[in-house]
Design a protein around this motif. Sequence first.
Motif, short mmCIF file in Angstrom:
data_model
loop_
_atom_site.label_atom_id
_atom_site.label_comp_id
_atom_site.label_asym_id
_atom_site.label_seq_id
_atom_site.Cartn_x
_atom_site.Cartn_y
_atom_site.Cartn_z
N TYR A 185 49.01 38.20 5.71
CA TYR A 185 49.75 36.95 5.48
C TYR A 185 48.82 35.82 5.03
O TYR A 185 49.16 35.04 4.14
CB TYR A 185 50.47 36.51 6.76
CG TYR A 185 51.82 37.14 6.97
CD1 TYR A 185 52.98 36.52 6.54
CD2 TYR A 185 51.95 38.37 7.63
CE1 TYR A 185 54.23 37.08 6.74
CE2 TYR A 185 53.20 38.95 7.84
CZ TYR A 185 54.33 38.30 7.38
OH TYR A 185 55.57 38.87 7.59
N ILE B 64 55.73 35.44 11.78
CA ILE B 64 56.06 36.86 11.90
C ILE B 64 57.15 37.08 12.95
O ILE B 64 58.05 37.91 12.77
CB ILE B 64 54.80 37.67 12.27
CG1 ILE B 64 53.78 37.61 11.12
CG2 ILE B 64 55.14 39.12 12.58
CD1 ILE B 64 52.41 38.21 11.46
N TYR C 298 59.81 42.09 13.80
CA TYR C 298 58.63 42.91 14.10
C TYR C 298 58.58 43.24 15.59
O TYR C 298 58.48 42.35 16.43
CB TYR C 298 57.36 42.17 13.69
CG TYR C 298 56.08 42.94 13.95
CD1 TYR C 298 55.90 44.23 13.45
CD2 TYR C 298 55.04 42.37 14.69
CE1 TYR C 298 54.72 44.92 13.69
CE2 TYR C 298 53.86 43.05 14.92
CZ TYR C 298 53.71 44.34 14.43
OH TYR C 298 52.55 45.03 14.65
#
Length: 242
Positions: A65, A92, A98
Amino acid sequence: IEGLNNKALGLMQGYFTVIKAETGIGKTEVMRLLEYGMLKRNVRIASWHLEETKVRSLLGLVSYYENDNLTRKDLIEQKQADGRVKECIKTIAKSENYYQFYMPDGTSMDDFIDEIRYLREGCGCDYIFFEPIQDVVAGVSEESKESVLADLSVRLSKLAAELNVGIVSIAHTNENGDTKYCKMIAQRAAVVVSLSRDQEADSPEERNTTTLKLEKNRPTSELGHAGKVLFDTDKFTLKEIL
């Protein structure tokens, strides 16, 4: 990875995919690149990297990222990147796309299958990543390892189809290029991607270039070269070579 997308239509839900290579080729990093690609497209995934801590796995994604090597505490401190890392983790985590999971030693195969079912049906994960598959059955004798892995591979292929979830794992290979301990791992997979890298090449770029090859591809039947990725030693990330 464009080469993989062109030949296999990417990673498809409903199939069990195996990424195989010998030790030291960079299988985990290829899997992380695929995970990052999913997250950037707002696809919900779960992952378990058995050979890493959860923090290391998370910081590996942060490095993608941020396009910077932030995989260790000392590097984060050196680059005064604590704030960047925290904000990235919030990014995230904010959409709950995730999930990290972990199965302790002594976990039965039934428990492992139940965990995948829960991540799909309870959490809505479209893809489950875990690696390496051979270590999931740690604690069993060498004599029984082949049969346990064969049974697990059959169950994973059926579960992927039943739940319409993409199950992606990594398999170590032996000197013959077969999946270690159990050939059934590759036989039951719908897609098999083999990785190769010349670790002794004179050129640093060549030493850090991994080639993907589709050895099995049930969804589209296209086989052969499926792209190349280059590891950036400064940023600790992979990028595709087009």
